[in-house]
Design an enzyme around this catalytic site. Structure first.
Site, short mmCIF file in Angstrom:
data_model
loop_
_atom_site.label_atom_id
_atom_site.label_comp_id
_atom_site.label_asym_id
_atom_site.label_seq_id
_atom_site.Cartn_x
_atom_site.Cartn_y
_atom_site.Cartn_z
N GLY A 1 10.36 -10.54 -45.88
CA GLY A 1 9.88 -11.87 -46.24
C GLY A 1 8.56 -12.19 -45.58
O GLY A 1 7.65 -12.73 -46.20
N LYS A 2 8.46 -11.85 -44.29
CA LYS A 2 7.21 -12.08 -43.55
C LYS A 2 6.08 -11.25 -44.14
O LYS A 2 4.95 -11.71 -44.31
CB LYS A 2 7.41 -11.71 -42.08
CG LYS A 2 8.39 -12.59 -41.31
CD LYS A 2 7.74 -13.85 -40.81
CE LYS A 2 8.68 -14.61 -39.88
NZ LYS A 2 8.10 -15.88 -39.41
N SER B 1 15.27 -7.69 -45.62
CA SER B 1 15.39 -8.32 -44.31
C SER B 1 14.34 -9.41 -44.15
O SER B 1 13.45 -9.60 -44.99
CB SER B 1 15.19 -7.27 -43.21
OG SER B 1 13.84 -6.82 -43.19
N LYS B 2 14.47 -10.13 -43.04
CA LYS B 2 13.49 -11.17 -42.71
C LYS B 2 12.10 -10.58 -42.60
O LYS B 2 11.10 -11.23 -42.94
CB LYS B 2 13.91 -11.84 -41.40
CG LYS B 2 13.01 -12.98 -40.95
CD LYS B 2 13.64 -13.75 -39.81
CE LYS B 2 13.86 -12.91 -38.57
NZ LYS B 2 14.36 -13.70 -37.44
N ARG B 3 12.03 -9.35 -42.14
CA ARG B 3 10.74 -8.66 -41.99
C ARG B 3 10.02 -8.54 -43.34
O ARG B 3 8.81 -8.71 -43.42
CB ARG B 3 10.97 -7.28 -41.38
CG ARG B 3 9.73 -6.41 -41.28
CD ARG B 3 10.05 -5.09 -40.59
NE ARG B 3 11.13 -4.39 -41.29
CZ ARG B 3 10.94 -3.61 -42.35
NH1 ARG B 3 9.73 -3.48 -42.85
NH2 ARG B 3 11.95 -3.00 -42.92
#
Length: 513
Positions: free
Chosen positions: A265-266, A261-263
């Site tokens: 990536g962060k 998820s984008k999480r």
């Protein structure tokens, strides 16, 4: 063979979506078929301006070109669901008339109350379906007169699919083989919303039928809804032309647990979207693979191997080679862990495959954008020097920036304090005196010349080389001394080395306080 990639324009296209598009594209091209882009924009509440353009740009950057779509046109359009909404209502009402769907009049609060009551009674899998629909407000529990009155008054309603009781429905999935669903475990999905738009379930079945889709290749998350879709094909009389299903494994987070998820990536500092996205809120913006320095060919090659393998040792495939090698029976059932180290390796391999001229052109363009004008001869020598040292093209700007600048802007102070001592300055100056008489600055000649100088003067390599390297680049690491001298040229090399002692002394004085 006709396949489709059908994203919703509700935000940026996740890298998992790009992989789904890629597999559809590869299958179509392998069999001389048609790859279709269809924009599923029926959920107007979640529609995000710019998302459709982002999807198109991302596919174009990756080289995944639709044969039919909103921009390409085709004989089976329109290719945006919002432009096809009149036909969905027709089939929703047809399902009601045949008894395979029904009007539902419940408010969200009434549905939530039902779920809470079911959970309180120990039914944790509470759903609007076989077990509960006869206790709700719908055309199954209302009389015909009550239903007509409700509709005539223009009150809000949805249309739900009426799932049969106590049936086993079987799907032959290309990747997962036989998959069975018990109808009692399926809910009565809403297929037509109160805003007059269909849900995904009805719209995608209607569109796939009329676009003559032969294979539906989509993510594993849709497997649980496939039973509903098979019922829709059956109830609409289209079961004989129902497409083959192939549900792709998830792309897992780097630690192997949960969907990427984008999480993640962060958290781990890597992109999970093909292109960068600028949102109203900074926390919703992110850098994509393109701006992070990845080549599209490398990303496509990396993505192809996230869930598929060719059955050989070969890892580097062009898009054309992927088309030739691809087959659905080589797709894994289990999830594929996202390995950013492997993604970087792929990018490096594709950089190594670029010609020196291609790299030099890219470097000159990036340097110009950064406000630095360089000549082509310098650029060609420069990229040859750093080609094997970089993972991303933008690394070229920093890998040897000390060579592109007029002077060394930063010195490794620890190395200066350690190496600049004793007669180091006298040794360097003695070498410069003879170097000034030398005009041949080709690396091989310079190396031979310098070694002969060291031998004739009874020196060691350690007496001269640290001063040369620090003076030319500011560091003890980096390219060959003689390669640096060639690319800098005689005038700039000697100027740097003559200026170095005063800078080294200043660094030592600073350390001594």
């Amino acid at each position: 063979m006709r396949v489709r990639f059908a994203p919703s324009p509700t935000g940026a296209l996740h890298i998992g979506g790009v992989r789904t598009a890629l597999y559809n594209y590869l299958l179509a091209k392998k069999h001389g078929g048609t790859f279709i882009l269809r924009i599923e924009d029926t959920d107007q509440k979640r529609y995000v301006p710019g998302a459709e353009d982002y999807i198109k740009s991302a596919l174009a950057w990756c080289g995944i070109s639709p044969d039919e779509g909103p921009d390409q046109g085709g004989d089976f359009g329109p290719y945006r669901q919002s432009e096809r909404k009149d036909m969905y209502a027709q089939y929703a009402f047809q399902l009601v008339e045949s008894g395979n769907a029904y009007y539902a009049f419940d408010s969200p609060d009434e549905i939530e109350a039902m779920r809470q009551a079911q959970q309180a009674a120990g039914n944790q899998g509470a759903r609007y379906g076989v077990d509960t629909r006869m206790g709700m407000k719908n055309s199954l529990t209302f009389s015909a007169e009550e239903t007509k009155a409700w509709l005539d008054e223009g009150k809000p309603y949805t249309i739900r699919l009426r799932i049969p009781e106590d049936e086993t429905i079987t799907v032959n999935d290309v990747i997962r083989n036989t998959v069975s669903f018990e109808s009692k475990e399926l809910d009565d999905k809403v297929i037509f919303k109160s805003d007059g738009m269909p849900t995904y379930h009805l719209a995608n079945v209607v569109d796939d039928h009329f676009m003559q889709i032969s294979h539906v290749i989509r993510g594993e998350e849709w497997l649980s809804s496939t039973g509903h879709h098979v019922y829709l094909y059956r109830f609409l009389g289209w079961e004989d032309t129902m497409p083959q299903f192939a549900h792709l494994p998830l792309i897992l987070a780097p630690e192997g647990k949960g969907k990427l998820s984008k999480r993640h990536g962060k958290k781990f500092g890597f992109p999970v979207f093909p292109l960068s996205w600028e949102a109203e809120k900074e926390e919703d913006s992110f850098t994509g693979f393109k701006d992070a320095g990845y080549l599209p060919e490398a990303l496509v090659n990396f993505l192809a191997f996230l869930g598929w393998n060719p059955g050989t040792e070969q890892e580097i495939f062009s898009l054309v080679e992927l088309v030739e090698a691809f087959s659905l029976d080589r797709i894994n059932k289990g999830g594929a862990r996202f390995d950013i180290v492997k993604a970087k390796w792929y990018n490096q391999q594709y950089i190594l495959q670029m010609t020196d001229e291609e790299l030099a052109e890219a470097y000159l363009s990036m340097a110009k954008n950064a406000g630095k004008e360089l000549n082509a001869d310098f650029a060609l020598k420069y990229v040859r020097m750093f080609k094997e040292r970089i993972e991303f093209l933008p690394d070229l700007l920093t890998a040897g920036s000390f060579l592109a600048d007029d002077e060394v802007s930063e010195y490794d102070k620890k190395s200066v304090r350690k190496k600049w001592k004793g007669d180091a300055e006298a040794v360097l100056n003695g070498y410069l005196d003879v170097l000034a008489q030398e005009d041949n600055f080709e690396p091989v000649h310079l190396e031979s010349f310098t070694k002969e100088y060291i031998e004739q003067n009874g020196l060691s390599f350690g007496a001269l080389f640290p001063g040369l390297r620090l003076g030319l680049s500011g560091s003890l690491k980096g390219p060959s001394i003689f390669d640096m001298m060639e690319i800098l040229g005689k005038e700039k090399s000697i100027a740097r080395l003559k200026n170095a002692p005063s800078k080294f002394d200043a660094i030592k004085e600073e350390a001594n306080g």
